[in-house]
Design a protein around this motif. Structure first.
Motif, PDB file in Angstrom:
ATOM      1  N   GLU A  73       1.259  -6.332   1.482  1.00  0.00           N
ATOM      2  CA  GLU A  73       0.125  -6.968   2.163  1.00  0.00           C
ATOM      3  C   GLU A  73       0.302  -8.429   2.155  1.00  0.00           C
ATOM      4  O   GLU A  73       0.962  -8.981   1.620  1.00  0.00           O
ATOM      5  N   ILE A 135       0.999  -0.684   7.590  1.00  0.00           N
ATOM      6  CA  ILE A 135      -0.367  -1.798   7.673  1.00  0.00           C
ATOM      7  C   ILE A 135      -0.641  -2.011   9.124  1.00  0.00           C
ATOM      8  O   ILE A 135       0.514  -2.432   9.753  1.00  0.00           O
ATOM      9  N   GLY A 139      -4.111  -6.105   9.645  1.00  0.00           N
ATOM     10  CA  GLY A 139      -4.000  -6.135   8.168  1.00  0.00           C
ATOM     11  C   GLY A 139      -5.363  -5.371   7.683  1.00  0.00           C
ATOM     12  O   GLY A 139      -5.514  -5.260   6.392  1.00  0.00           O
ATOM     13  N   LEU A 142      -4.855   1.048   6.722  1.00  0.00           N
ATOM     14  CA  LEU A 142      -3.266   1.483   6.326  1.00  0.00           C
ATOM     15  C   LEU A 142      -3.067   2.908   6.935  1.00  0.00           C
ATOM     16  O   LEU A 142      -4.089   3.791   6.831  1.00  0.00           O
ATOM     17  N   LEU A 156      -8.906  -0.424   4.313  1.00  0.00           N
ATOM     18  CA  LEU A 156      -8.610  -1.126   3.151  1.00  0.00           C
ATOM     19  C   LEU A 156      -9.924  -1.729   2.711  1.00  0.00           C
ATOM     20  O   LEU A 156      -9.879  -2.074   1.304  1.00  0.00           O
TER      21      LEU A 156
END
Length: 331
Positions: A73, A135, A139, A142, A156
């Motif tokens: 990440e 990802i 961002g 997932l 997420l």
């Protein structure tokens, strides 16, 4: 009597041969492989011994078991999928120590009879087995390629898990999807299906059969459809975009080759590189920190090099491979 005859040499040898032949024929007929094929492999090379990993630290021993794909990440935390069906985040606490957090499970925590997930490969169809991870470009989510549960997506922030696709249409359920990548515009997910004959808990059958039933597929977010881009591939595995974000590079598990597919280019699949001395798994883009040269990191499951490799030794013996599976079933 017949028993006395069999106890006398050389009749004993003939009896044993007859029993072995009958057993072998039955094992061959009952083999889970069905038809087998010869496999084309490049010649084996010889690897030089090294101790580069001898001083690696074993983190979270007994807790993080069977980590497969890994993604990083923006915060620097690492997310990986485990043998018990968990998706976990590995992060650094304020005191500098590493810690883990379970984000979600792709299946159940225990089997119906109360056995713990991760204790046996036979539980994977219930517990889930996350293999590929990526990802999304923003961002926020997932994407998970689970070998049994299909293509999944995890928010997420909310930890909400949704199913994107479990098959390629018309009742064609995925058998073993493996690795996934998102297109630069975020509209398409490209992923590999290693076999359409065998599940992951019978992956050894897929390897020994030599039958190219794997596929390269695309999931389109706009209409939630799946397109088959290529089929009759021999055990396709890890997939990653190249450094220009134009072409996909994916690994073939046992042929020691990387292949390239460029969406929209109309060229089909090309060989990217070959002769890698091992069974290939996950791929990651990599930029050398000192030279800034671009390359790829390859996860290699086992060596395929001199002096001996079983797959290479039996590549032109499909009948023997079928017989061996009949005699030594993998469970």
């Amino acid at each position: 009597t017949r028993r006395d005859m069999c106890l006398n040499s050389p009749t004993l040898s003939a009896c044993l041969v007859s029993v072995l032949a009958a057993f072998s024929y039955r094992a061959y007929q009952d083999s889970a492989l069905g038809d087998c094929r010869s496999v084309t492999l490049s010649p084996l090379g010889r690897l030089e011994p090294n101790a580069l990993l001898a001083h690696a630290d074993h983190l979270f021993e007994g807790d993080i078991i069977g980590p497969e794909a890994m993604v990083v990440e923006e915060s620097g935390s690492v997310i990986t999928g485990l043998a018990d069906g968990r998706i976990v985040r590995i992060y650094t606490e304020n005191d500098g120590k590493l810690a883990t957090e379970t984000l979600v499970r792709t299946g159940v925590e225990h089997t119906e009879d109360g056995r713990k997930c991760g204790d046996s490969i036979e539980f994977e169809s219930t517990c889930g087995r996350p293999l590929g991870l990526t990802i999304t470009r923003d961002g926020k989510k997932l994407v998970i390629a689970d070998g049994y549960k299909g293509l999944l997506e995890l928010d997420l922030s909310t930890k909400q898990l949704v199913s994107l696709a479990q098959g390629s249409g018309a009742g064609n359920t995925f058998f073993l999807i493996n690795s996934v990548q998102e297109s630069p515009d975020g509209g398409t997910l490209y992923f590999t299906e290693t076999s359409t004959d065998f599940r992951r808990n019978r992956i050894f059958y897929a390897v020994f059969s030599g039958n190219p039933t794997g596929r390269l597929l695309a999931y389109h977010r706009t209409n939630r459809s799946v397109t088959v881009l290529a089929e009759k591939l021999l055990l396709p595995n890890g997939i990653v975009y190249d450094h220009q974000d134009k072409c996909l590079i994916f690994a073939m598990t046992i042929t020691k080759t990387l292949h390239k597919y460029c969406p929209g280019a109309g060229k089909g699949i090309e060989v990217f590189t070959e002769g890698i001395p091992g069974t290939l798994d996950n791929l990651h883009k990599y930029t050398h920190p000192e030279t800034n040269s671009n390359g790829y990191l390859l996860g290699i499951g086992s060596k395929m090099a001199l002096p001996f490799n079983l797959i290479a030794a039996l590549k032109d013996m499909p009948m023997l491979r079928r017989l061996l599976i009949g005699i030594l079933p993998i469970s």
